[in-house]
Motif scaffolding. Structure first.
Motif, short mmCIF file in Angstrom:
data_model
loop_
_atom_site.label_atom_id
_atom_site.label_comp_id
_atom_site.label_asym_id
_atom_site.label_seq_id
_atom_site.Cartn_x
_atom_site.Cartn_y
_atom_site.Cartn_z
N LYS A 1 -7.69 14.49 -35.54
CA LYS A 1 -7.75 13.03 -35.65
C LYS A 1 -6.95 12.53 -36.85
O LYS A 1 -6.32 11.47 -36.81
N LEU A 2 -6.99 13.32 -37.95
CA LEU A 2 -6.19 12.96 -39.12
C LEU A 2 -4.70 13.01 -38.77
O LEU A 2 -3.93 12.13 -39.21
N ILE B 1 -3.85 9.85 -36.94
CA ILE B 1 -3.71 8.71 -37.85
C ILE B 1 -2.35 8.74 -38.55
O ILE B 1 -1.64 7.71 -38.62
#
Length: 251
Positions: free
Chosen positions: A70-71, A74
């Motif tokens: 998920k990082l 982003i």
């Protein structure tokens, strides 16, 4: 490595930007595949996800599950969106700049087999239209320093703005790969000056490419021999043609 860097820096800015965008997409796609190999079964799946995410389309068929994944998403949205937005802005700016350059005669002609017509006047206008009507696919390059922009909007007539006796102008017209170069007389100056300009331009053309077939319009008999010495393949002696026309129509 140094050689590769130098070759990269020599590339046009738009090409360098394309390389950067695709490199970022590939790196993120490959990385997400190694972070979540079960969720992203191949590097292709990762690259596909990176493209969709960077473009902010977000189909949802591939979604990272882990915190690190998920990082990555982003970072990709923040970095990828910036690059892609900048990419499209640059492409649009390049397209507009090139179109403006084509109209103003600043863009070099890069193809071969063209007919180069030097000088803008009624004879050049009629000649261009006759060539175009006979063969619309024939590429024509018009060189003139008085026109502010290309007088023609259809594609096969390329305009170069500049002094025809300068090497830079002739090289932009790619005269070394031209089929024929036609030098028309300048009616805005005296006949003697027009012939001198034509011969100077002829010397420049032959200096760049001696084998280019040249047709030169000469106004004064005194410069006929000079045009031959300069290498003209064919000379049109305008005054003789006009005089003959007058004589043939006498009653």
């Amino acid at each position: 490595m140094k050689t590769i860097t130098l070759q990269y820096l020599r590339l046009p800015p738009i090409v360098r930007l394309i390389i950067i965008v695709f490199s970022v997409i590939f790196i993120f796609g490959m990385t997400i595949h190694f972070i979540e190999p079960t969720n992203f079964g191949s590097i292709f799946d990762g690259v596909y996800w990176a493209i969709v995410t960077a473009a902010t389309v977000g189909y949802g068929d591939f979604v990272p599950k882990s915190g690190l994944g998920k990082l990555m998403a982003i970072l990709l949205i923040l970095i990828g969106t910036t690059f892609i937005t900048y990419f499209f802005v640059q492409v649009a700016g390049y397209t507009i700049k090139r179109q403006s350059g084509l109209i103003k005669g600043d863009v070099a002609f890069e193809k071969s087999g063209q007919i180069v017509i030097i000088g803008w006047n009624e004879r050049a206008k009629d000649l261009i239209e006759q060539i175009h009507n006979r063969n619309p696919e024939q590429k024509i390059v018009l060189i003139d320093r008085t026109l502010p922009q290309n007088p023609y909007q259809y594609g096969n007539i390329h305009f170069i703005h500049g002094k025809p006796f300068e090497d830079l102008t002739l090289q932009k017209a790619n005269v070394q790969e031209a089929k024929t170069a036609i030098l028309t007389a300048n009616n805005q100056v005296s006949e003697e000056q027009s012939d001198m300009d034509a011969i100077l331009t002829l010397l420049a053309v032959k200096g760049i490419c001696p084998v280019t077939y040249t047709i030169v319009e000469i106004l004064t008999p005194a410069q006929y021999e000079n045009a031959k010495r300069a290498g003209a393949d064919h000379i049109i002696h305008t005054s003789n043609i006009v005089s003959l026309a007058f004589f043939e129509n006498l009653r």
